[in-house]
Design an enzyme around this catalytic site. Structure first.
Site, PDB file in Angstrom:
ATOM      1  N   TYR A 122       1.019  -1.032   0.198  1.00 32.87           N
ATOM      2  CA  TYR A 122      -0.050   0.053  -0.048  1.00 32.87           C
ATOM      3  C   TYR A 122       1.068   1.307   0.112  1.00 32.87           C
ATOM      4  O   TYR A 122       1.949   1.461   0.611  1.00 32.87           O
ATOM      5  CB  TYR A 122      -0.952  -0.020   1.208  1.00 32.87           C
ATOM      6  CG  TYR A 122      -2.388  -0.179   0.894  1.00 32.87           C
ATOM      7  CD1 TYR A 122      -3.019   0.890  -0.005  1.00 32.87           C
ATOM      8  CD2 TYR A 122      -2.841  -1.135   0.948  1.00 32.87           C
ATOM      9  CE1 TYR A 122      -4.436   0.922  -0.398  1.00 32.87           C
ATOM     10  CE2 TYR A 122      -4.128  -1.338   0.470  1.00 32.87           C
ATOM     11  CZ  TYR A 122      -5.072  -0.342  -0.076  1.00 32.87           C
ATOM     12  OH  TYR A 122      -6.378  -0.416  -0.369  1.00 32.87           O
ATOM     13  N   GLU A 131      -0.381   4.622  -0.645  1.00 28.30           N
ATOM     14  CA  GLU A 131      -1.383   6.027  -0.725  1.00 28.30           C
ATOM     15  C   GLU A 131      -0.465   7.343  -0.731  1.00 28.30           C
ATOM     16  O   GLU A 131       0.381   7.267   0.095  1.00 28.30           O
ATOM     17  CB  GLU A 131      -2.386   6.040   0.257  1.00 28.30           C
ATOM     18  CG  GLU A 131      -3.410   5.230  -0.241  1.00 28.30           C
ATOM     19  CD  GLU A 131      -4.667   5.216   0.890  1.00 28.30           C
ATOM     20  OE1 GLU A 131      -4.450   5.677   1.727  1.00 28.30           O
ATOM     21  OE2 GLU A 131      -5.634   4.673   0.354  1.00 28.30           O
ATOM     22  N   ASP A 142      -6.204  12.874 -25.514  1.00 27.32           N
ATOM     23  CA  ASP A 142      -6.272  11.552 -25.056  1.00 27.32           C
ATOM     24  C   ASP A 142      -5.810  10.701 -25.998  1.00 27.32           C
ATOM     25  O   ASP A 142      -6.472  10.399 -26.953  1.00 27.32           O
ATOM     26  CB  ASP A 142      -7.582  11.099 -24.740  1.00 27.32           C
ATOM     27  CG  ASP A 142      -8.151   9.750 -24.162  1.00 27.32           C
ATOM     28  OD1 ASP A 142      -6.867   8.944 -24.439  1.00 27.32           O
ATOM     29  OD2 ASP A 142      -9.345   9.334 -23.858  1.00 27.32           O
ATOM     30  N   THR A 155      -3.883   5.550 -22.075  1.00 28.35           N
ATOM     31  CA  THR A 155      -3.768   4.231 -21.488  1.00 28.35           C
ATOM     32  C   THR A 155      -2.271   3.916 -21.593  1.00 28.35           C
ATOM     33  O   THR A 155      -1.719   4.113 -22.710  1.00 28.35           O
ATOM     34  CB  THR A 155      -4.706   3.316 -22.311  1.00 28.35           C
ATOM     35  OG1 THR A 155      -4.556   3.209 -23.655  1.00 28.35           O
ATOM     36  CG2 THR A 155      -6.093   3.434 -21.742  1.00 28.35           C
ATOM     37  N   LYS A 210      -2.258  -0.091 -24.939  1.00 26.02           N
ATOM     38  CA  LYS A 210      -2.604  -0.426 -26.181  1.00 26.02           C
ATOM     39  C   LYS A 210      -1.498  -0.284 -27.243  1.00 26.02           C
ATOM     40  O   LYS A 210      -0.487  -1.035 -26.857  1.00 26.02           O
ATOM     41  CB  LYS A 210      -3.761   0.741 -26.811  1.00 26.02           C
ATOM     42  CG  LYS A 210      -5.000   0.563 -25.659  1.00 26.02           C
ATOM     43  CD  LYS A 210      -6.040   1.533 -25.836  1.00 26.02           C
ATOM     44  CE  LYS A 210      -7.300   1.508 -24.888  1.00 26.02           C
ATOM     45  NZ  LYS A 210      -8.379   2.591 -25.022  1.00 26.02           N
ATOM     46  N   ARG A 257      -2.053  -2.875 -18.367  1.00 28.23           N
ATOM     47  CA  ARG A 257      -3.227  -2.364 -18.250  1.00 28.23           C
ATOM     48  C   ARG A 257      -3.131  -1.193 -17.242  1.00 28.23           C
ATOM     49  O   ARG A 257      -2.761  -1.575 -15.920  1.00 28.23           O
ATOM     50  CB  ARG A 257      -4.454  -3.125 -17.711  1.00 28.23           C
ATOM     51  CG  ARG A 257      -4.715  -4.215 -18.493  1.00 28.23           C
ATOM     52  CD  ARG A 257      -6.026  -4.893 -18.454  1.00 28.23           C
ATOM     53  NE  ARG A 257      -6.865  -4.028 -19.465  1.00 28.23           N
ATOM     54  CZ  ARG A 257      -7.131  -4.119 -20.552  1.00 28.23           C
ATOM     55  NH1 ARG A 257      -6.467  -5.041 -21.193  1.00 28.23           N
ATOM     56  NH2 ARG A 257      -7.861  -3.550 -21.382  1.00 28.23           N
TER      57      ARG A 257
HETATM   58  C1  LIG Z   1      -9.158   3.005 -24.182  1.00 26.08           C
HETATM   59  C2  LIG Z   1      -9.579   4.389 -24.153  1.00 26.08           C
HETATM   60  C3  LIG Z   1      -9.857   4.875 -22.899  1.00 26.08           C
HETATM   61  C4  LIG Z   1      -9.983   4.084 -21.718  1.00 26.08           C
HETATM   62  O1  LIG Z   1      -9.456   3.142 -21.263  1.00 26.08           O
HETATM   63  P1  LIG Z   1      -9.787   1.911 -20.206  1.00 26.08           P
HETATM   64  O2  LIG Z   1      -8.582   1.461 -19.656  1.00 26.08           O
HETATM   65  O3  LIG Z   1     -10.629   1.105 -21.014  1.00 26.08           O
HETATM   66  O4  LIG Z   1     -10.763   2.557 -19.097  1.00 26.08           O
HETATM   67  C5  LIG Z   1     -10.116   6.019 -22.788  1.00 26.08           C
HETATM   68  N1  LIG Z   1      -9.821   6.847 -23.970  1.00 26.08           N
HETATM   69  C6  LIG Z   1      -9.546   6.517 -25.168  1.00 26.08           C
HETATM   70  C7  LIG Z   1      -9.450   7.533 -26.314  1.00 26.08           C
HETATM   71  C8  LIG Z   1      -9.515   5.037 -25.228  1.00 26.08           C
HETATM   72  O5  LIG Z   1      -9.037   4.695 -26.487  1.00 26.08           O
END
Ligand SMILES: *Cc1c(COP(=O)(O)O)cnc(C)c1O
Length: 448
Positions: free
Chosen positions: A54, A56, A199, A225, A228, A234
């Site tokens: 932990y 925080e 994003d 993220t 990807k 993750r």
């Molecule tokens: C995948 C994605 C997210 C969210 O990610 P999670 O890990 O699935 O919550 C947010 N914004 C965009 C543009 C994404 O492609």
């Protein structure tokens, strides 16, 4: 001995399911553009004892003892993120992309404030203000769209921004085959005084490798993220740019406080460490080659599919994904294409297309991406073969007709599945995809 030998002994039921999933990943072509295969090192690090801790707070300011090692690990991830994305501040604690985006709202907005993002069925993300997400309920959400040609309608975005004066504007997408127009959106945000948040969840790996333009000099904040195209565990990160700090010197603090204690408790230290591993990998020359190949592979797929008369949104791709528009054959055919390709060993997802004539659950397109199969080292030659298979499979579903009523839909899809099982073209396609998978083994040294 297999790496899960004790799990095999103590929990055979779970062991079997994990083993089957590894087999599925090995024996199919993973073409969902948001998925990838993390390296053995990333998986190893994510499975370490760091999961027990932990911590925080932030490095040097924790609410629990015993965090010296965790501080060093989190600082490593932060420094690597800053360097790779050329930003002065990074928070590596968000549990995933959606909580990262929520943290940005927590940092910048009050309930009821106007916010703006790309409409979901035009390729935007749920968390950019879609009505079913809390981001569309807690805030006054304004959506911009794409034009007939598939490109983001910048004039509409500007008009809406000047009319509504949103507090924050999102630029980013989950199903957009073109380059994101960061510069144009920076102008719009500056004109209306909004924070611009890029994003880059989908294209982060391409940005890191210099294959997609970086938003670092345009946006105030960057979220992404890590699982990807970046090919990590993750997780997610929120970064603040020089431009962001110039607009608001408190911005980095606001983001950190929004993540913790605003939204989350203890960070997932095992994930933080695996993010550090992934960031090291993503800064290598090999990764740059990988990212270039992702785009080349997507281009090759796009060319062949177009030549075979299959319509693509925006007529092609500039990144890692293609959006096939099936409306030349009928509306709501995405589900049939997805299931037929699945039977042929190609995993994709049904997706809405711009001006979707059907619904998000029965959309008229499919989304196809190259990040995962490029990790398996497939190149143009394999893409040619895969494109021919995809085209042939789509020809098997082009005459499907989705009934209007719910019961009719269910019945029709059931019968469709039965027909799929006896379809010789699909059986032949399954053989070819199996051969490809065997030629490009996934995790060749991994033994469960
Ligand atoms: C995948 C994605 C997210 C969210 O990610 P999670 O890990 O699935 O919550 C947010 N914004 C965009 C543009 C994404 O492609």
């Amino acid at each position: 001995m297999g790496m899960l030998s004790t799990i095999k002994r103590d929990d055979p039921e779970l062991y079997k399911a994990i083993k089957k999933e590894l087999k599925r990943q090995r024996e199919s072509l993973e073409m969902i553009p948001s998925e990838n295969f993390a390296s053995r090192n990333v998986l190893l690090v994510a499975g370490t004892v760091l999961a027990n801790k932990y911590s925080e707070g932030y490095p040097g300011r924790r609410y629990y003892g015993g965090n010296g090692n965790i501080d060093a690990i989190e600082n490593l991830a932060i420094e690597r993120a800053k360097k790779l994305f050329n930003v002065p501040h990074a928070n590596v604690q968000p549990y995933s992309g959606s909580p990262a985006n929520f943290a940005v709202y927590v940092a910048l907005c009050n309930p009821g404030d106007a916010i703006m993002g790309l409409n979901l069925t035009d390729g935007g993300h749920l968390t950019h203000g879609w009505k079913a997400s809390v981001t569309g309920k807690f805030f006054r959400s304004i959506s911009y769209h794409v034009k007939e040609d598939g490109s983001i309608d910048i004039d509409e975005a500007r008009r809406l921004a000047l009319e509504n004066k949103p507090k924050l504007i999102w630029i980013g997408a989950t199903a957009y085959p073109m380059a994101l127009p960061f510069g144009e959106f920076a102008n719009i945000a500056d004109e209306c005084g909004a924070y611009l948040v890029a994003d880059i969840s989908h294209v982060a790996g391409l940005v890191a490798a210099g294959v997609h333009e970086s938003p670092a000099k345009y946006a105030h904040i960057i979220t992404t993220t890590t699982h990807k195209t970046l090919r990590g565990p993750r997780g997610a990160m929120i970064m603040v740019t020089e431009k962001g700090l110039a607009k608001d010197p408190e911005l980095a603090d606001k983001i950190d406080r929004a993540v913790f204690p605003g939204l989350q408790g203890g960070p997932h230290d095992h994930t933080t460490a695996a993010i550090a591993t992934a960031l090291l990998e993503a800064s290598s020359q090999e990764f740059k080659e990988y990212a270039k190949q992702i785009v080349k592979n997507a281009e090759t797929l796009a060319n062949i599919l177009s030549n075979r008369g299959i319509k693509l949104v925006s007529d092609g791709t500039a990144n890692h994904l293609l959006l096939i528009d099936l409306t030349t054959f009928g509306t709501g055919l995405g589900v049939f294409a997805q299931e037929a390709l699945d039977s042929a060993g190609i995993v994709v997802n049904k997706n809405t297309i711009p001006k979707e004539p059907s619904s998000p659950f029965y959309p008229s397109g499919i989304r196809i991406g190259t990040p995962a199969i490029t990790t398996r080292r497939m190149k143009e030659k394999e893409m040619e073969e895969i494109a021919q298979i995809i085209a042939e499979v789509i020809m098997q579903v082009k005459d499907c007709k989705l009934p209007a009523d719910t019961e009719g839909k269910k019945e029709y899809i059931k019968k469709f599945r039965k027909r799929l099982r006896n379809n010789l073209v699909i059986k032949e396609a399954r053989k070819k995809t199996a051969e490809l998978c065997a030629k490009f083994p996934l995790y060749p040294d991994m033994k469960l």
